[in-house]
Design a protein around this motif. Structure first.
Motif, PDB file in Angstrom:
ATOM      1  N   ILE A 140       0.871  -1.179   0.000  1.00  0.00           N
ATOM      2  CA  ILE A 140       0.000   0.000   0.000  1.00  0.00           C
ATOM      3  C   ILE A 140       0.905   1.224   0.000  1.00  0.00           C
ATOM      4  O   ILE A 140       1.691   1.424   0.930  1.00  0.00           O
ATOM      5  CB  ILE A 140      -0.915   0.028   1.242  1.00  0.00           C
ATOM      6  N   ASN A 186       2.700   4.232   7.185  1.00  0.00           N
ATOM      7  CA  ASN A 186       3.530   3.025   7.321  1.00  0.00           C
ATOM      8  C   ASN A 186       4.056   2.573   5.960  1.00  0.00           C
ATOM      9  O   ASN A 186       4.369   1.410   5.758  1.00  0.00           O
ATOM     10  CB  ASN A 186       2.718   1.879   7.933  1.00  0.00           C
ATOM     11  N   GLY A 194       2.792  -0.072   3.210  1.00  0.00           N
ATOM     12  CA  GLY A 194       2.036  -1.014   4.044  1.00  0.00           C
ATOM     13  C   GLY A 194       2.077  -2.385   3.402  1.00  0.00           C
ATOM     14  O   GLY A 194       2.122  -2.500   2.176  1.00  0.00           O
ATOM     15  N   THR A 195       2.075  -3.410   4.223  1.00  0.00           N
ATOM     16  CA  THR A 195       2.168  -4.784   3.720  1.00  0.00           C
ATOM     17  C   THR A 195       0.874  -5.532   3.977  1.00  0.00           C
ATOM     18  O   THR A 195       0.427  -5.622   5.123  1.00  0.00           O
ATOM     19  CB  THR A 195       3.322  -5.534   4.443  1.00  0.00           C
ATOM     20  N   ILE A 196       0.268  -6.062   2.910  1.00  0.00           N
ATOM     21  CA  ILE A 196      -0.881  -6.965   3.047  1.00  0.00           C
ATOM     22  C   ILE A 196      -0.356  -8.373   2.831  1.00  0.00           C
ATOM     23  O   ILE A 196       0.127  -8.717   1.750  1.00  0.00           O
ATOM     24  CB  ILE A 196      -1.988  -6.660   2.002  1.00  0.00           C
ATOM     25  N   ASP A 197      -0.408  -9.190   3.898  1.00  0.00           N
ATOM     26  CA  ASP A 197       0.099 -10.562   3.832  1.00  0.00           C
ATOM     27  C   ASP A 197      -0.862 -11.445   3.054  1.00  0.00           C
ATOM     28  O   ASP A 197      -2.075 -11.210   3.036  1.00  0.00           O
ATOM     29  CB  ASP A 197       0.252 -11.114   5.262  1.00  0.00           C
ATOM     30  N   TYR A 207      -3.865 -12.726   4.978  1.00  0.00           N
ATOM     31  CA  TYR A 207      -4.765 -11.742   5.594  1.00  0.00           C
ATOM     32  C   TYR A 207      -6.116 -11.764   4.898  1.00  0.00           C
ATOM     33  O   TYR A 207      -6.175 -11.676   3.661  1.00  0.00           O
ATOM     34  CB  TYR A 207      -4.138 -10.344   5.501  1.00  0.00           C
ATOM     35  N   GLU A 238     -10.323  -6.583   6.157  1.00  0.00           N
ATOM     36  CA  GLU A 238     -10.490  -5.445   5.244  1.00  0.00           C
ATOM     37  C   GLU A 238      -9.157  -4.718   5.072  1.00  0.00           C
ATOM     38  O   GLU A 238      -8.431  -4.496   6.044  1.00  0.00           O
ATOM     39  CB  GLU A 238     -11.528  -4.475   5.818  1.00  0.00           C
ATOM     40  N   ILE A 239      -8.857  -4.348   3.854  1.00  0.00           N
ATOM     41  CA  ILE A 239      -7.661  -3.533   3.603  1.00  0.00           C
ATOM     42  C   ILE A 239      -7.952  -2.122   4.108  1.00  0.00           C
ATOM     43  O   ILE A 239      -8.962  -1.519   3.731  1.00  0.00           O
ATOM     44  CB  ILE A 239      -7.308  -3.519   2.108  1.00  0.00           C
ATOM     45  N   LYS A 240      -7.080  -1.637   4.972  1.00  0.00           N
ATOM     46  CA  LYS A 240      -7.246  -0.285   5.515  1.00  0.00           C
ATOM     47  C   LYS A 240      -5.963   0.509   5.268  1.00  0.00           C
ATOM     48  O   LYS A 240      -4.877  -0.071   5.176  1.00  0.00           O
ATOM     49  CB  LYS A 240      -7.574  -0.342   7.005  1.00  0.00           C
ATOM     50  N   PRO A 274      -3.543   3.459   6.635  1.00  0.00           N
ATOM     51  CA  PRO A 274      -3.172   4.413   7.681  1.00  0.00           C
ATOM     52  C   PRO A 274      -2.543   5.653   7.039  1.00  0.00           C
ATOM     53  O   PRO A 274      -1.496   5.545   6.401  1.00  0.00           O
ATOM     54  CB  PRO A 274      -2.136   3.663   8.529  1.00  0.00           C
TER      55      PRO A 274
HETATM   56  O1  LIG Z   1      -1.370  -0.613   5.437  1.00  0.00           O
HETATM   57  C1  LIG Z   1      -1.784  -1.700   5.877  1.00  0.00           C
HETATM   58  C2  LIG Z   1      -0.931  -2.600   6.517  1.00  0.00           C
HETATM   59  C3  LIG Z   1      -1.458  -3.794   6.990  1.00  0.00           C
HETATM   60  N1  LIG Z   1      -2.780  -4.090   6.835  1.00  0.00           N
HETATM   61  C4  LIG Z   1      -3.315  -5.377   7.289  1.00  0.00           C
HETATM   62  C5  LIG Z   1      -2.895  -6.489   6.330  1.00  0.00           C
HETATM   63  C6  LIG Z   1      -1.703  -7.110   6.982  1.00  0.00           C
HETATM   64  O2  LIG Z   1      -1.549  -8.450   6.571  1.00  0.00           O
HETATM   65  C7  LIG Z   1      -2.057  -6.959   8.448  1.00  0.00           C
HETATM   66  C8  LIG Z   1      -0.870  -6.907   9.349  1.00  0.00           C
HETATM   67  O3  LIG Z   1      -0.002  -5.880   8.916  1.00  0.00           O
HETATM   68  P1  LIG Z   1       1.424  -5.669   9.566  1.00  0.00           P
HETATM   69  O4  LIG Z   1       2.169  -6.957   9.558  1.00  0.00           O
HETATM   70  O5  LIG Z   1       2.038  -4.483   8.935  1.00  0.00           O
HETATM   71  O6  LIG Z   1       0.985  -5.270  11.013  1.00  0.00           O
HETATM   72  P2  LIG Z   1       1.573  -5.545  12.435  1.00  0.00           P
HETATM   73  O7  LIG Z   1       1.588  -4.265  13.134  1.00  0.00           O
HETATM   74  O8  LIG Z   1       2.871  -6.312  12.367  1.00  0.00           O
HETATM   75  O9  LIG Z   1       0.401  -6.408  13.024  1.00  0.00           O
HETATM   76  P3  LIG Z   1       0.219  -7.983  13.209  1.00  0.00           P
HETATM   77  O10 LIG Z   1       0.788  -8.252  14.563  1.00  0.00           O
HETATM   78  O11 LIG Z   1      -1.269  -8.183  13.143  1.00  0.00           O
HETATM   79  O12 LIG Z   1       0.939  -8.688  12.104  1.00  0.00           O
HETATM   80  O13 LIG Z   1      -2.767  -5.713   8.535  1.00  0.00           O
HETATM   81  C9  LIG Z   1      -3.633  -3.186   6.191  1.00  0.00           C
HETATM   82  O14 LIG Z   1      -4.829  -3.429   6.003  1.00  0.00           O
HETATM   83  N2  LIG Z   1      -3.098  -2.017   5.735  1.00  0.00           N
END
Ligand SMILES: O=c1ccn([C@H]2C[C@H](O)[C@@H](COP(=O)(O)OP(=O)(O)OP(=O)(O)O)O2)c(=O)[nH]1
Length: 145
Positions: free
Chosen positions: A61, A77, A80-83, A86, A89-91, A93
């Motif tokens: 993202i 961020n 942003g990474t969508i795994d 996952y 919902e894609i959001k 920030p």
């Molecule tokens: O901009 C973003 C970033 C992430 N995500 C969703 C998809 C992603 O697969 C999940 C986890 O993202 P990330 O690994 O960046 O978050 P984290 O802070 O490491 O959280 P977690 O402990 O849930 O992995 O959140 C979004 O919707 N938008």
């Protein structure tokens, strides 16, 4: 071209195919009311999109340059990474880095999403790494700007 399953719960139409020659697909805000952001304020923008990526793929993202230049709004961020596992919902920030109050309307193209392949790695824990000319030099050690 690859097929990716997507659920669109927003009322904003999705392109059937990604536009040829365009790396990113624009992501629209799916909101019921206008969002107001004070300088340096951040928030999470819903999209109404849910995707099912194949293994070894991610969605990145990223900010849109128009948003950055016109409103000073970026993805906080970024990227942003969508795994691939996952299913939420894609959001997006975002943060208002401008000195003025900014608004986001429903349907506004807030960011873009790039689908990318990535390696899956087995970490080999070792005591030493091989030698290189650079070694541990970094962070401007060559003196150039
Ligand atoms: O901009 C973003 C970033 C992430 N995500 C969703 C998809 C992603 O697969 C999940 C986890 O993202 P990330 O690994 O960046 O978050 P984290 O802070 O490491 O959280 P977690 O402990 O849930 O992995 O959140 C979004 O919707 N938008």
């Amino acid at each position: 071209m690859s097929n990716v399953n997507i659920i669109n719960q927003s009322h904003h139409p999705l392109p059937k195919y990604q536009t040829s020659g365009s790396a990113g697909m624009d992501l629209c805000a799916f909101i019921t009311e206008t969002i107001t952001l004070q300088p340096l304020e951040r928030t999470l923008i819903p999209t109404g999109l849910f995707i099912e990526l194949p293994h070894s793929y991610e969605a990145q993202i990223r900010p849109r340059s128009g948003m950055a230049v016109k409103k000073g709004i970026t993805v906080i961020n970024s990227p942003g990474t969508i795994d691939s596992d996952y299913r939420g919902e894609i959001k997006i920030p975002i943060v208002n880095l401008s000195g003025e109050v900014q608004t986001i309307e429903d349907g506004e193209r807030v960011a873009q999403m790039v689908i990318a392949k990535h390696e899956t790695i087995a970490w080999n824990e070792v005591a030493e790494l091989n030698e290189t000319v650079r070694g541990a030099g970094g962070f401007g050690h060559t003196g150039t700007v």
